[in-house]
Design a protein around this motif. Structure first.
Motif, mmCIF file in Angstrom:
data_model
loop_
_atom_site.group_PDB
_atom_site.id
_atom_site.type_symbol
_atom_site.label_atom_id
_atom_site.label_comp_id
_atom_site.label_asym_id
_atom_site.label_seq_id
_atom_site.Cartn_x
_atom_site.Cartn_y
_atom_site.Cartn_z
ATOM 1 N N VAL A 40 0.856 -1.191 0.000
ATOM 2 C CA VAL A 40 0.000 0.000 0.000
ATOM 3 C C VAL A 40 0.886 1.233 0.000
ATOM 4 O O VAL A 40 1.976 1.226 0.596
ATOM 5 C CB VAL A 40 -0.963 -0.006 1.215
ATOM 6 N N TYR A 41 0.440 2.256 -0.698
ATOM 7 C CA TYR A 41 1.218 3.482 -0.854
ATOM 8 C C TYR A 41 0.409 4.667 -0.339
ATOM 9 O O TYR A 41 -0.823 4.671 -0.382
ATOM 10 C CB TYR A 41 1.557 3.719 -2.323
ATOM 11 N N LEU A 42 1.135 5.685 0.107
ATOM 12 C CA LEU A 42 0.493 6.944 0.466
ATOM 13 C C LEU A 42 1.285 8.075 -0.188
ATOM 14 O O LEU A 42 2.419 8.347 0.217
ATOM 15 C CB LEU A 42 0.449 7.139 1.981
ATOM 16 N N GLN A 43 0.698 8.674 -1.205
ATOM 17 C CA GLN A 43 1.300 9.839 -1.856
ATOM 18 C C GLN A 43 0.828 11.078 -1.115
ATOM 19 O O GLN A 43 -0.381 11.331 -1.031
ATOM 20 C CB GLN A 43 0.881 9.901 -3.321
ATOM 21 N N MET A 44 1.778 11.824 -0.597
ATOM 22 C CA MET A 44 1.459 13.004 0.210
ATOM 23 C C MET A 44 1.982 14.247 -0.513
ATOM 24 O O MET A 44 3.193 14.403 -0.688
ATOM 25 C CB MET A 44 2.095 12.890 1.599
ATOM 26 N N ASP A 45 1.074 15.095 -0.934
ATOM 27 C CA ASP A 45 1.417 16.334 -1.633
ATOM 28 C C ASP A 45 0.972 17.532 -0.803
ATOM 29 O O ASP A 45 0.172 17.415 0.116
ATOM 30 C CB ASP A 45 0.738 16.361 -3.006
ATOM 31 N N SER A 46 1.515 18.683 -1.156
ATOM 32 C CA SER A 46 1.172 19.934 -0.453
ATOM 33 C C SER A 46 1.278 19.765 1.047
ATOM 34 O O SER A 46 0.372 20.143 1.801
ATOM 35 C CB SER A 46 -0.244 20.383 -0.839
ATOM 36 N N LEU A 47 2.385 19.193 1.478
ATOM 37 C CA LEU A 47 2.561 18.897 2.899
ATOM 38 C C LEU A 47 2.611 20.172 3.732
ATOM 39 O O LEU A 47 3.135 21.209 3.297
ATOM 40 C CB LEU A 47 3.823 18.068 3.105
ATOM 41 N N LYS A 48 2.066 20.054 4.941
ATOM 42 C CA LYS A 48 2.023 21.159 5.884
ATOM 43 C C LYS A 48 2.765 20.770 7.155
ATOM 44 O O LYS A 48 2.930 19.574 7.446
ATOM 45 C CB LYS A 48 0.579 21.486 6.237
ATOM 46 N N ALA A 49 3.137 21.764 7.930
ATOM 47 C CA ALA A 49 3.845 21.486 9.183
ATOM 48 C C ALA A 49 3.015 20.571 10.085
ATOM 49 O O ALA A 49 3.562 19.712 10.780
ATOM 50 C CB ALA A 49 4.176 22.793 9.890
ATOM 51 N N GLU A 50 1.708 20.745 10.056
ATOM 52 C CA GLU A 50 0.847 19.931 10.916
ATOM 53 C C GLU A 50 0.730 18.483 10.466
ATOM 54 O O GLU A 50 0.105 17.661 11.150
ATOM 55 C CB GLU A 50 -0.551 20.557 11.027
ATOM 56 N N ASP A 51 1.324 18.132 9.321
ATOM 57 C CA ASP A 51 1.382 16.731 8.912
ATOM 58 C C ASP A 51 2.540 15.993 9.581
ATOM 59 O O ASP A 51 2.670 14.771 9.430
ATOM 60 C CB ASP A 51 1.542 16.628 7.390
ATOM 61 N N THR A 52 3.380 16.718 10.300
ATOM 62 C CA THR A 52 4.512 16.100 10.991
ATOM 63 C C THR A 52 4.021 15.098 12.014
ATOM 64 O O THR A 52 3.197 15.411 12.884
ATOM 65 C CB THR A 52 5.371 17.175 11.677
ATOM 66 N N ALA A 53 4.519 13.866 11.904
ATOM 67 C CA ALA A 53 4.080 12.783 12.790
ATOM 68 C C ALA A 53 4.848 11.514 12.433
ATOM 69 O O ALA A 53 5.560 11.479 11.424
ATOM 70 C CB ALA A 53 2.585 12.530 12.630
ATOM 71 N N VAL A 54 4.680 10.513 13.266
ATOM 72 C CA VAL A 54 5.108 9.166 12.902
ATOM 73 C C VAL A 54 3.935 8.506 12.188
ATOM 74 O O VAL A 54 2.808 8.495 12.710
ATOM 75 C CB VAL A 54 5.532 8.342 14.129
ATOM 76 N N TYR A 55 4.183 7.990 11.012
ATOM 77 C CA TYR A 55 3.151 7.354 10.200
ATOM 78 C C TYR A 55 3.289 5.837 10.326
ATOM 79 O O TYR A 55 4.380 5.282 10.135
ATOM 80 C CB TYR A 55 3.285 7.796 8.746
ATOM 81 N N TYR A 56 2.169 5.198 10.633
ATOM 82 C CA TYR A 56 2.136 3.751 10.835
ATOM 83 C C TYR A 56 1.265 3.092 9.777
ATOM 84 O O TYR A 56 0.131 3.516 9.528
ATOM 85 C CB TYR A 56 1.558 3.418 12.202
ATOM 86 N N CYS A 57 1.797 2.033 9.206
ATOM 87 C CA CYS A 57 1.009 1.208 8.297
ATOM 88 C C CYS A 57 0.148 0.253 9.113
ATOM 89 O O CYS A 57 0.581 -0.232 10.176
ATOM 90 C CB CYS A 57 1.948 0.429 7.390
ATOM 91 N N ASN A 58 -1.034 -0.011 8.621
ATOM 92 C CA ASN A 58 -1.982 -0.875 9.316
ATOM 93 C C ASN A 58 -2.606 -1.846 8.330
ATOM 94 O O ASN A 58 -2.912 -1.480 7.192
ATOM 95 C CB ASN A 58 -3.056 -0.005 9.975
ATOM 96 N N ALA A 59 -2.792 -3.086 8.781
ATOM 97 C CA ALA A 59 -3.498 -4.080 7.972
ATOM 98 C C ALA A 59 -4.433 -4.852 8.881
ATOM 99 O O ALA A 59 -4.083 -5.166 10.025
ATOM 100 C CB ALA A 59 -2.522 -5.016 7.286
ATOM 101 N N VAL A 60 -5.607 -5.157 8.367
ATOM 102 C CA VAL A 60 -6.589 -5.912 9.133
ATOM 103 C C VAL A 60 -6.790 -7.261 8.465
ATOM 104 O O VAL A 60 -7.071 -7.328 7.257
ATOM 105 C CB VAL A 60 -7.926 -5.156 9.217
ATOM 106 N N ARG A 61 -6.658 -8.312 9.254
ATOM 107 C CA ARG A 61 -6.856 -9.665 8.743
ATOM 108 C C ARG A 61 -7.641 -10.450 9.771
ATOM 109 O O ARG A 61 -7.228 -10.579 10.913
ATOM 110 C CB ARG A 61 -5.515 -10.346 8.465
#
Length: 115
Positions: free
Chosen positions: A78-99
């Protein structure tokens, strides 16, 4: 068990772009939704976007129109394309899957947006 390995985080200036990737391995059959959450310091971990095997997507209001989630079922990625990033997007990003009603998490990747 499902293992999730993320890549693509880093430091970017406001207005810039980043692309996150998350590859699933292990017991990948019957994986349902995959997605991305993020957690800023001192805040809760919240949904950014997710996508079903059929391609139905959900986005947090704060990222609609700027982020795009996609999925390659053949590569279990899975991919996440992030454009027009803002300072408030600063974070740790976690991938998640449900099975089978169990949620699996990646180790997290830091995204820092400088203003």
């Amino acid at each position: 068990q499902v293992q999730l390995v993320e890549s693509g985080g880093g430091l970017v200036q406001a207005g810039g772009s980043l692309r996150l990737s998350c590859a699933a391995s292990g017991s990948i059959f019957s994986i349902n939704a995959m997605g991305w959450y993020r957690q800023a310091p001192g805040k809760l971990r919240l949904l950014v976007a997710d996508i079903t095997p059929g391609g139905r997507t959900t986005y947090a209001d704060s990222v609609k129109g700027r982020f795009t989630i996609s999925r390659d079922n053949a590569k279990n990625t899975v991919y996440l394309q992030m454009d027009s990033l803002k300072a408030e997007d600063t974070a740790v990003y976690y991938c998640n899957a449900v099975r089978v009603y169990v949620a699996y998490w990646g180790q997290g990747t830091q995204v820092t947006v400088s203003s």
